[in-house]
Design an enzyme around this catalytic site. Structure first.
Site, PDB file in Angstrom:
ATOM      1  N   TRP A  10       0.819  -1.219   0.000  1.00 14.63           N
ATOM      2  CA  TRP A  10       0.000   0.000   0.000  1.00 14.63           C
ATOM      3  C   TRP A  10       0.853   1.270   0.000  1.00 14.63           C
ATOM      4  O   TRP A  10       0.327   2.365  -0.179  1.00 14.63           O
ATOM      5  CB  TRP A  10      -0.909   0.024   1.235  1.00 14.63           C
ATOM      6  CG  TRP A  10      -2.089  -0.892   1.178  1.00 14.63           C
ATOM      7  CD1 TRP A  10      -2.382  -1.822   0.221  1.00 14.63           C
ATOM      8  CD2 TRP A  10      -3.152  -0.951   2.148  1.00 14.63           C
ATOM      9  NE1 TRP A  10      -3.565  -2.460   0.532  1.00 14.63           N
ATOM     10  CE2 TRP A  10      -4.057  -1.950   1.707  1.00 14.63           C
ATOM     11  CE3 TRP A  10      -3.440  -0.280   3.344  1.00 14.63           C
ATOM     12  CZ2 TRP A  10      -5.210  -2.281   2.427  1.00 14.63           C
ATOM     13  CZ3 TRP A  10      -4.581  -0.612   4.054  1.00 14.63           C
ATOM     14  CH2 TRP A  10      -5.462  -1.603   3.591  1.00 14.63           C
ATOM     15  N   LYS A  11       2.148   1.141   0.243  1.00 11.65           N
ATOM     16  CA  LYS A  11       3.042   2.313   0.393  1.00 11.65           C
ATOM     17  C   LYS A  11       2.440   3.255   1.431  1.00 11.65           C
ATOM     18  O   LYS A  11       1.750   2.799   2.349  1.00 11.65           O
ATOM     19  CB  LYS A  11       3.264   3.010  -0.955  1.00 11.65           C
ATOM     20  CG  LYS A  11       3.675   2.029  -2.051  1.00 11.65           C
ATOM     21  CD  LYS A  11       4.296   2.721  -3.227  1.00 11.65           C
ATOM     22  CE  LYS A  11       4.441   1.735  -4.372  1.00 11.65           C
ATOM     23  NZ  LYS A  11       5.473   2.099  -5.318  1.00 11.65           N
ATOM     24  N   GLU A 167      12.224  -6.292  -8.732  1.00 13.43           N
ATOM     25  CA  GLU A 167      11.473  -5.082  -9.067  1.00 13.43           C
ATOM     26  C   GLU A 167      12.386  -4.105  -9.800  1.00 13.43           C
ATOM     27  O   GLU A 167      13.122  -3.334  -9.162  1.00 13.43           O
ATOM     28  CB  GLU A 167      10.973  -4.411  -7.777  1.00 13.43           C
ATOM     29  CG  GLU A 167      10.022  -5.259  -6.983  1.00 13.43           C
ATOM     30  CD  GLU A 167       9.030  -4.391  -6.212  1.00 13.43           C
ATOM     31  OE1 GLU A 167       7.829  -4.596  -6.388  1.00 13.43           O
ATOM     32  OE2 GLU A 167       9.455  -3.494  -5.472  1.00 13.43           O
ATOM     33  N   GLY A 226       2.078  -2.654  -6.171  1.00 17.14           N
ATOM     34  CA  GLY A 226       1.963  -1.351  -5.518  1.00 17.14           C
ATOM     35  C   GLY A 226       0.635  -0.705  -5.833  1.00 17.14           C
ATOM     36  O   GLY A 226      -0.401  -1.021  -5.240  1.00 17.14           O
ATOM     37  N   GLY A 227       0.633   0.215  -6.792  1.00 17.53           N
ATOM     38  CA  GLY A 227      -0.552   1.018  -7.096  1.00 17.53           C
ATOM     39  C   GLY A 227      -1.832   0.198  -7.252  1.00 17.53           C
ATOM     40  O   GLY A 227      -2.892   0.566  -6.726  1.00 17.53           O
TER      41      GLY A 227
HETATM   42  C1  PEP Z   1       5.970  -1.617  -5.500  1.00 18.65           C
HETATM   43  O1  PEP Z   1       5.736  -0.625  -4.829  1.00 18.65           O
HETATM   44  O2  PEP Z   1       6.627  -2.559  -5.013  1.00 18.65           O
HETATM   45  C2  PEP Z   1       5.477  -1.663  -6.875  1.00 18.65           C
HETATM   46  C3  PEP Z   1       5.775  -2.696  -7.624  1.00 18.65           C
HETATM   47  O3  PEP Z   1       4.697  -0.593  -7.284  1.00 18.65           O
HETATM   48  P1  PEP Z   1       3.813  -0.505  -8.625  1.00 18.65           P
HETATM   49  O4  PEP Z   1       3.056  -1.805  -8.731  1.00 18.65           O
HETATM   50  O5  PEP Z   1       2.925   0.654  -8.387  1.00 18.65           O
HETATM   51  O6  PEP Z   1       4.757  -0.326  -9.748  1.00 18.65           O
END
Ligand code: PEP
Length: 246
Positions: A10-11, A167, A226-227
């Site tokens: 969720w950050k 990532e 993430g998002g």
């Molecule tokens: C993350 O925050 O680990 C990520 C992969 O973000 P997003 O999916 O938004 O790129």
């Protein structure tokens, strides 16, 4: 042999009202999970709310960071023991936002990794190269260095519990995703250095629309999201894709 895992990050998002709606919608959609494990890594203040809502569901929860230190005079920090007390199963360590914005070094990440394991939780160790590093042909070298720093001070067997998330930094929150082949190439490289049972997740702009093709890669064991983990319909569609029902 390796069960799939989809973990939401969720950050620094959320509030109690929005969390409640999101959790209710996710539980309603994927409350009865089969063939995939699912976890939500949330900001510290919401761990109590999330633990309460997800108790008696198959969904796990976790944190996005922790202190490498044992409890003591470290103002503003949160220890592994505290997270374990909240029932966290997972803790993200070494996320690129922490490496880049908070100057976390490979050594610090290794110490955090050990702290998570020492309290019976599972680290999700994030590794990944910047665009500059990829363009310079240094992707393998960078992820190997990041992984080796953890292996220098932690047993290889710790990767029976620990999860790795590849990532690429250039794909996080940018809407740009590694192609399935690019992801598979790095996952296969990392696989040789880990255990056959270690789960390696892909993270970087995974959405409902691209999850199925990424999860089809043989060395991709799920995703760190993430998002899209903030949007119930997106997140649950990604979980279904990991179940092979996308
Ligand atoms: C993350 O925050 O680990 C990520 C992969 O973000 P997003 O999916 O938004 O790129």
């Amino acid at each position: 042999m390796r069960g799939r895992l989809v973990a939401g990050n969720w950050k620094m998002h959320g509030n109690r009202v929005a969390n409640r709606a999101l959790l209710d919608a996710v539980v309603a959609e994927i409350g009865g999970l089969e063939g995939v494990e699912c976890a939500l890594c949330v900001p510290y203040p919401y761990l109590g709310q999330v633990a309460e809502r997800l108790a008696d569901t198959p969904l796990a929860w976790g944190a996005q960071n922790l202190s490498e230190h044992a409890p003591g005079a470290f103002t503003g920090e949160v220890s592994a023991a505290m997270l374990a007390e909240f029932g966290c199963r997972y803790v993200i360590v070494g996320h690129s936002e922490r490496r880049q914005l908070f100057a976390e070094t490979d050594r610090l990440v290794a110490a955090k990794f050990a702290a998570v394991l020492g309290h019976g939780m599972r680290p999700i160790l994030c590794l990944g190269e910047t665009l500059e590093e990829r363009d310079a042909g240094r992707t393998d070298q960078v992820v190997e260095r990041q992984l080796q720093a953890v292996l220098n001070s932690n047993e290889k067997d710790s990767f029976k519990q620990a999860v790795v998330a590849y990532e690429p930094v250039w794909a996080i929150g940018t809407g740009r995703t590694a192609s399935p082949r690019q992801a598979q190439a790095v996952h296969a490289f990392l696989r040789q250095k880990l255990l056959p049972e270690t789960r390696i997740l892909y993270g970087g702009s995974v959405k409902a629309a691209n999850a199925t093709e990424i999860f089809a890669m043989p060395d991709v064991d799920g995703g760190l999201i993430g998002g899209a983990s903030l949007v119930a319909g997106e997140f649950t569609a990604i979980v279904r894709a990991a179940q092979g029902k996308g």
